[in-house]
Design an enzyme around this catalytic site. Sequence first.
Site, PDB file in Angstrom:
ATOM      1  N   HIS A  61       0.854  -1.188   0.000  1.00  0.00           N
ATOM      2  CA  HIS A  61       0.000   0.000   0.000  1.00  0.00           C
ATOM      3  C   HIS A  61       0.890   1.238   0.000  1.00  0.00           C
ATOM      4  CE1 HIS A  61       1.183  -0.360   4.198  1.00  0.00           C
ATOM      5  NE2 HIS A  61       1.016   0.953   4.246  1.00  0.00           N
ATOM      6  N   HIS A  68       5.395   6.002  -1.176  1.00  0.00           N
ATOM      7  CA  HIS A  68       6.133   4.789  -1.524  1.00  0.00           C
ATOM      8  C   HIS A  68       5.400   3.541  -1.054  1.00  0.00           C
ATOM      9  CE1 HIS A  68       7.236   5.391   2.659  1.00  0.00           C
ATOM     10  NE2 HIS A  68       7.491   4.091   2.704  1.00  0.00           N
TER      11      HIS A  68
END
Length: 175
Positions: A43, A125
């Site tokens: 995620h 990220h």
Amino acid sequence: MSESKRLFFALEIPGDIQQHIVRWRAEQFPVEAGRPIAAANLHITLAFLGDVSEEKQRVLAAQASRIAQPGFQLRLDDAGHWPRSRVVWLGPRQAPRGLLQLANLLRAQAARSGCAQSPQPFHPHVTLLRNAQHRVALPPPGFGWTFPVDAFVLYESLFEQGRTRYKPVDRWLLK
């Protein structure tokens, strides 16, 4: 007294993209390179909330439900290694404005609600490996995955049977 939950707002990575990333990671990194993150846990964190009471969770969810922002395209086309935190990551070379706006809004709402926010600038990220020891070669031109982002999710971080699992608690569509 109600029990607190460890929560965070994040972007989901679509299941097919998760599988592509996991295959790519297996090809790029030897087993000893670090501890791989489970495909289902991939995620992009937008705002970490920490341990939150049910009452504060309701307030944060109400604030999130009022966000009126269009969706956007996200391209994961960069990778790197943060030696200090020993993380190998995948992210956008150029973060879309919609992503930055959404993260800034959620982080500001969280801070106003008493959830401490990292003083570090937001760097979108996907964590690929933890306890990573080695530098990462920059990806070749043309590398990456693109997908539409049309929602964001409130996740609960659960530690069960020696493993961390992220459970979706609530979800909001981007308009």
